[in-house]
Write a protein that holds these residues in place. Structure first.
Motif, mmCIF file in Angstrom:
data_model
loop_
_atom_site.group_PDB
_atom_site.id
_atom_site.type_symbol
_atom_site.label_atom_id
_atom_site.label_comp_id
_atom_site.label_asym_id
_atom_site.label_seq_id
_atom_site.Cartn_x
_atom_site.Cartn_y
_atom_site.Cartn_z
ATOM 1 N N ARG A 103 44.779 51.904 42.555
ATOM 2 C CA ARG A 103 43.367 52.263 42.593
ATOM 3 C C ARG A 103 42.711 52.119 41.213
ATOM 4 O O ARG A 103 41.661 51.512 41.068
ATOM 5 C CB ARG A 103 43.201 53.691 43.135
ATOM 6 C CG ARG A 103 41.785 54.267 43.065
ATOM 7 C CD ARG A 103 40.760 53.354 43.753
ATOM 8 N NE ARG A 103 41.050 53.147 45.136
ATOM 9 C CZ ARG A 103 40.557 53.899 46.123
ATOM 10 N NH1 ARG A 103 39.785 54.915 45.834
ATOM 11 N NH2 ARG A 103 40.839 53.634 47.370
ATOM 12 N N ARG A 129 42.599 48.435 40.239
ATOM 13 C CA ARG A 129 41.539 47.734 40.972
ATOM 14 C C ARG A 129 40.175 48.042 40.382
ATOM 15 O O ARG A 129 39.330 47.149 40.207
ATOM 16 C CB ARG A 129 41.570 48.160 42.437
ATOM 17 C CG ARG A 129 40.552 47.441 43.315
ATOM 18 C CD ARG A 129 40.156 48.258 44.512
ATOM 19 N NE ARG A 129 39.450 49.472 44.121
ATOM 20 C CZ ARG A 129 38.937 50.338 44.995
ATOM 21 N NH1 ARG A 129 39.090 50.126 46.297
ATOM 22 N NH2 ARG A 129 38.310 51.426 44.577
ATOM 23 N N ILE A 180 37.462 43.385 47.863
ATOM 24 C CA ILE A 180 38.277 44.293 47.051
ATOM 25 C C ILE A 180 37.541 45.595 46.770
ATOM 26 O O ILE A 180 38.137 46.677 46.776
ATOM 27 C CB ILE A 180 38.656 43.607 45.727
ATOM 28 C CG1 ILE A 180 39.538 42.380 46.007
ATOM 29 C CG2 ILE A 180 39.372 44.559 44.791
ATOM 30 C CD1 ILE A 180 39.762 41.494 44.798
ATOM 31 N N PRO A 201 35.192 48.913 47.232
ATOM 32 C CA PRO A 201 34.939 49.821 48.361
ATOM 33 C C PRO A 201 33.533 49.631 48.903
ATOM 34 O O PRO A 201 32.624 49.202 48.177
ATOM 35 C CB PRO A 201 35.114 51.209 47.737
ATOM 36 C CG PRO A 201 34.817 51.022 46.286
ATOM 37 C CD PRO A 201 35.308 49.631 45.945
ATOM 38 N N SER A 223 44.755 55.157 46.762
ATOM 39 C CA SER A 223 44.541 53.792 47.225
ATOM 40 C C SER A 223 44.519 53.775 48.742
ATOM 41 O O SER A 223 45.342 54.430 49.397
ATOM 42 C CB SER A 223 45.654 52.874 46.710
ATOM 43 O OG SER A 223 45.651 52.822 45.312
ATOM 44 N N ASP A 256 43.649 48.172 50.157
ATOM 45 C CA ASP A 256 43.507 47.797 48.745
ATOM 46 C C ASP A 256 44.560 46.784 48.312
ATOM 47 O O ASP A 256 44.255 45.803 47.622
ATOM 48 C CB ASP A 256 43.603 49.038 47.850
ATOM 49 C CG ASP A 256 42.348 49.896 47.931
ATOM 50 O OD1 ASP A 256 41.341 49.396 48.468
ATOM 51 O OD2 ASP A 256 42.386 51.052 47.486
#
Length: 637
Positions: free
Chosen positions: A5, A8, A141, A143, A153, A157
């Protein structure tokens, strides 16, 4: 699965920084490149007087610029508006994670694609296509909405973030293999870096020092570059985490070296952002994986064995050995035919490798769906989103195979016709791209440069126009302008390797200089413009060859970086009233005879004018770094 998370989110904010650089760099060049009095006016790409419907216009040239009449603007001001809107969104995503959401990335992609549609030759670069492909992946990718409470995550993801790793692999491997596929003698003889630092479009000051390194160091660096670009990418999908992280560091090291020696705008920063896909959250929070994979002796031993094997293979296939003088000699120990045969096996193996890696990710994702959410309703939503995203990722991967296999044309026929047809239908969107096309380097030293000269009499004397960044005056210091891309300076470099007939925009530039149009003059060095008071009556261009001043030549060229010699006349003499020139530009619609769109929104126009006046007071690269510095300052505060 390892948590990603934070990783990303870091990637998404990095892409916002790249978007910010791209929009800002484009914005400062709009009047000179695409304005009504620019070199290649954007209005020539859009026919607002056509009687066809709006939908037909949009399908022929999909760009948001078609909405200019509805906002009371002309094409040039619409470009300003789209660019500034992109700058605003990218800056917000840069300073706050709340704006790193899918709707923002959809808008950023649409804005940059709209600009790309009218960019013509000044936007036909690999990094523009790469940014469009990366930006499209960010839509999946990121949200859908920002949720501060959701710290874990989601199952989707790992699937969507995997597409970045696959893109990174295709890009790096294609770039490395393309150099040898091109049959360029410089790369096959390992002499590429002997001329690379001198011949790149806008070299930095460090490029001069790199050029004067001992030849054996440059040859060995060429070998390392081949290995990092051709071999190391296969480790991006290796199961061992330490192996992947090491591969990431090697790629970042190479990109940093390119950044400090060459002004490749945001390109190398974008590749570094792609390298984040090889990491996970444990890199940033300092925690150890539950299996102690980082510190485990077996993992370290495996990593050492793998990279030692690669070094051994490098010594064998590049005949690397140390001489009695403690220098390193290198020579490629395989032939072009052997490389092509190996590539015919490597390409399908890499595709199967991608399928296995993606399949492993999908299987683990489906397992995570069982334990992710407790509520029946939330679990159903998560399941649906994950399934949809997984299907989209599989489709993107399938489409990406089509341009990837062009590295070896023999595989084109093995792609099912349905997939090829689908790729053809979306090719213009640049959702997936082909990389690795490489133009062979010239084996001789030096660089060709076009020098534009003006005069008030046809017999001279001729005075040179100085550009802001490309080589001209041999005493001018080599600049550092990243992440800005002066697109005119770049095209001047490419034009020097061809004729002016193959670069008709040069005649448009000559016409703008003959008429002293400030939009075009802003793209060159106005401080050293010999015709600041009144434009010249005649313009011509000459071709020179530039060479770095030798390392030990410090007496006669104490202040010089270059020496140069004139080769030939490049472009004939044009006058301000040169009839063939005017007829040619009129036929190309590069000279505006009448206004196609009238500006009715005076308030918005005045705002855009005020912003333009403010920005034009600062040199472009300093302006970009100023905005970046402001962004970092806001984040720290």
């Amino acid at each position: 699965m390892l948590p990603i998370r934070y990783t990303r989110n870091l990637f998404l904010r990095g892409i916002c920084i790249i978007y910010l650089s791209a929009f800002l760099s484009f914005y400062v060049q709009i009047p000179g490149l695409y304005g009504n009095n620019g070199i290649l006016p954007a209005r020539t790409q859009l026919n607002f007087e056509s009687h066809i419907s709006f939908n037909e216009k949009f399908s022929q040239k999909p760009t948001l610029i078609w909405f200019a009449p509805y906002l009371g603007l002309n094409v040039e001001y619409m470009l300003d508006l789209l660019s500034l809107f992109g700058v605003t969104l990218a800056f917000l995503g840069f300073v706050s994670q709340k704006f790193c959401i899918s709707p923002v990335f959809i808008t950023l992609w649409l804005l940059y694609y709209s600009l790309y549609q009218i960019g013509q030759i000044f936007m036909k670069f690999q990094w523009d296509s790469l940014l469009l492909e990366t930006g499209f992946l960010c839509i999946f990718i990121a949200p859908l909405l920002y949720s501060q409470n959701n710290k874990r995550s989601t199952p989707s993801d790992t699937v969507t973030f995997w597409t970045v790793r696959w893109l990174l692999f295709r890009l790096i491997f294609s770039t490395g293999a393309g150099k040898l596929i091109s049959q360029c003698p410089s790369w096959w003889k390992l002499n590429a870096l002997n001329t690379y630092f001198e011949s790149q479009c806008i070299p930095t000051a460090l490029a001069w020092y790199a050029h004067h390194l001992p030849v054996w160091i440059l040859r060995f660096t060429t070998v390392l570059t081949n290995v990092i670009e051709i071999v190391i990418p296969f480790l991006f999908f290796f199961p061992n985490r330490l192996v992947r992280v090491t591969a990431c560091y090697l790629q970042v090291f190479l990109q940093v070296f390119i950044i400090v020696t060459g002004n490749y705008n945001f390109y190398n920063f974008l590749i570094i952002c792609l390298c984040i896909s090889l990491l996970d959250d444990h890199i940033f929070n300092g925690r150890k994986h539950k299996n102690n994979n980082v510190t485990d002796k077996n993992s370290v031993f495996l990593c050492i064995m793998i990279y030692t094997s690669i070094l051994y293979g490098m010594c064998v296939y590049y005949n690397v050995h140390i001489t009695n003088n403690w220098t390193i000699e290198t020579e490629i120990a395989f032939t072009q035919k052997q490389f092509d045969n190996a590539l015919s096996y490597i390409i399908p193996i890499s595709i199967y490798m991608g399928i296995v890696s993606l399949g492993y990710i999908i299987i683990n994702t489906m397992k995570d769906l069982v334990i992710f959410s407790k509520g029946t309703q939330s679990k159903a939503i998560v399941n649906l989103v994950t399934i949809l995203y997984t299907a989209a990722v599989c489709l993107i991967f399938t489409l990406s195979i089509v341009p990837y296999v062009t590295l070896n044309p023999s595989y084109n026929l093995s792609i099912p016709s349905q997939i090829q047809k689908l790729y053809t239908n979306v090719e213009h969107l640049h959702l997936v791209n082909s990389y690795g096309s490489y133009r062979p380097m010239k084996d001789n030293s030096g660089r060709p440069e076009i020098i534009i000269e003006g005069s008030n009499t046809i017999d001279g004397s001729w005075k040179e126009y100085e550009f802001l960044y490309k080589p001209g005056n041999v005493n001018n210091i080599l600049p550092f302008v990243v992440p800005h891309q002066p697109r005119l300076d770049w095209q001047m470099c490419f034009a020097a390797s061809s004729t002016y007939h193959q670069n008709p925009w040069l005649m448009s530039l000559a016409y703008r200089l003959l008429n002293g149009q400030p939009e075009a003059l802003a793209l060159i060095n106005t401080v050293e413009n010999p015709f600041n008071i009144k434009p010249p009556k005649y313009i011509k261009a000459s071709l020179y060859h530039y060479y770095y001043v030798p390392w030990n030549d410090t007496q006669s060229n104490a202040q010089a970086w270059w020496t140069r010699e004139k080769v030939e006349e490049y472009m004939p003499i044009f006058a301000r009233d040169h009839v063939p020139l005017i007829e040619y530009l009129s036929k190309k619609k590069l000279i505006q005879e009448k206004t196609t769109l009238k500006i009715t929104n005076e308030r918005l126009k005045s705002i855009l004018d005020a912003i333009r006046r403010l920005v034009s007071k600062v040199e472009a690269s300093l302006f970009l770094w100023g905005v970046h510095t402001a962004g970092w300052g806001i984040m720290l505060l």
